[in-house]
Design an enzyme around this catalytic site. Structure first.
Site, PDB file in Angstrom:
ATOM      1  N   GLU A  41       0.849  -1.198   0.000  1.00 29.71           N
ATOM      2  CA  GLU A  41       0.000   0.000   0.000  1.00 29.71           C
ATOM      3  C   GLU A  41       0.885   1.249   0.000  1.00 29.71           C
ATOM      4  O   GLU A  41       1.877   1.326   0.717  1.00 29.71           O
ATOM      5  CB  GLU A  41      -0.878  -0.028   1.247  1.00 29.71           C
ATOM      6  CG  GLU A  41      -1.837   1.134   1.415  1.00 29.71           C
ATOM      7  CD  GLU A  41      -2.712   0.981   2.662  1.00 29.71           C
ATOM      8  OE1 GLU A  41      -3.597   1.828   2.864  1.00 29.71           O
ATOM      9  OE2 GLU A  41      -2.514   0.004   3.426  1.00 29.71           O
ATOM     10  N   LYS A 110      -9.377   2.627  -2.268  1.00 33.29           N
ATOM     11  CA  LYS A 110      -9.702   2.000  -0.986  1.00 33.29           C
ATOM     12  C   LYS A 110     -11.049   2.493  -0.466  1.00 33.29           C
ATOM     13  O   LYS A 110     -11.274   3.701  -0.330  1.00 33.29           O
ATOM     14  CB  LYS A 110      -8.588   2.300   0.011  1.00 33.29           C
ATOM     15  CG  LYS A 110      -8.670   1.541   1.329  1.00 33.29           C
ATOM     16  CD  LYS A 110      -7.428   1.823   2.166  1.00 33.29           C
ATOM     17  CE  LYS A 110      -7.400   0.975   3.430  1.00 33.29           C
ATOM     18  NZ  LYS A 110      -6.166   1.235   4.214  1.00 33.29           N
ATOM     19  N   CYS A 144      -5.537  -3.349   2.034  1.00 28.35           N
ATOM     20  CA  CYS A 144      -5.353  -3.440   3.476  1.00 28.35           C
ATOM     21  C   CYS A 144      -6.658  -3.677   4.238  1.00 28.35           C
ATOM     22  O   CYS A 144      -7.220  -4.763   4.191  1.00 28.35           O
ATOM     23  CB  CYS A 144      -4.635  -2.180   3.976  1.00 28.35           C
ATOM     24  SG  CYS A 144      -3.881  -2.365   5.620  1.00 28.35           S
TER      25      CYS A 144
END
Length: 262
Positions: A41, A110, A144
């Protein structure tokens, strides 16, 4: 398809240095027969860099995307990299997949931001499932914290994702996610999951490494330690098909019972 997981925090704050790290890793991965290289990330810029996130953010088709496309083409392998994406006044925590011929195949923002740090610096994405076809596999992207929501991974399973790629910045004391949750996610959704982490201390965070590629049988095909490392493992579509036949979670679902979940 052999996949290479680049576990590294690079040089936070320097896209120039991080492109050099990526280029060197791409050369090693290609020499080992990899068709895909995955970074953590926010690899392009660093994660805990404060207001430099907005300063270094670029559009999905920006100069760094062009530089990574050149790296992918020169080494003959696809690349998934994490970066801050600028779109007008908004900045997203994003991951982009670039093919071995330099084409931008998929860009994911995200959707589930973790903690005050991310909510202060990013706008959440709104598209849950982003996929692309790569070497006969359907590759999906999450980032994540997204993978810790079972709904996200199940949505990918229902959409036919074969390999779920998850650039991450997993920090202490949550290493159980890499050690335990990722193999379970792979098994319960009958897919491969590549989880690629940062390492070491960065600002207020201590990243734990432990990058892994888990198979649909819940077995980790490779697992990194706590330092900079390039690890490789194969994604086998034959094993995937056999595992799905033997473990029919998706066909045995009863969606009519699940209305209360939403």
């Amino acid at each position: 398809m052999r996949s290479a997981l680049l576990q590294s925090s690079g040089r936070p704050g320097s896209t120039v240095e991080n492109l050099k790290v990526l280029d060197e890793a791409a050369g090693r991965a290609a020499a080992a027969g990899a068709g895909l290289l995955v970074t953590p990330e926010m690899f392009l810029t660093g994660y805990a860099i404060g207001d430099d996130i907005a300063r270094l953010a670029e559009p999905a088709d920006g100069e760094c995307a062009d530089a990574i496309a050149e790296i992918a083409t020169r080494h003959g392998l696809a690349v998934v990299y994490g970066y801050p994406e600028r779109d007008g006044d908004a900045v997203f925590n994003s991951a982009q997949l670039i093919s071995a011929d330099g084409a931008r195949l998929a860009n994911y923002r995200k959707t589930h931001l973790f903690g005050c740090f991310e909510r202060d610096h990013f706008t959440p994405g709104e598209q849950q499932v982003v996929q692309a076809e790569l070497d006969g596999l359907r590759v999906g992207l999450l980032i994540c914290y997204d993978v810790e929501f079972p709904e996200n991974v199940r949505a990918h399973a229902l959409a036919g994702t074969d390999l779920l790629v998850v650039p991450t910045a997993q920090m202490h004391p949550f290493q159980f996610v890499a050690e335990s949750m990722i193999p379970v996610r792979a098994f319960e959704n009958q897919m491969y999951v590549a989880y690629v982490n940062r390492v070491g201390r960065e600002g207020e965070f201590e990243f734990v490494g432990l990058s892994t590629l888990a198979g649909p049988d819940g077995v980790a095909r490779t697992r990194a330690g706590r330092g900079d490392e390039l690890v490789l493992a194969d994604v086998d579509p034959v094993l995937l098909a056999a595992s799905r036949e033997a473990n029919p979670y998706l066909t045995d679902r009863r969606p009519g019972l699940y209305g209360s979940l939403v």
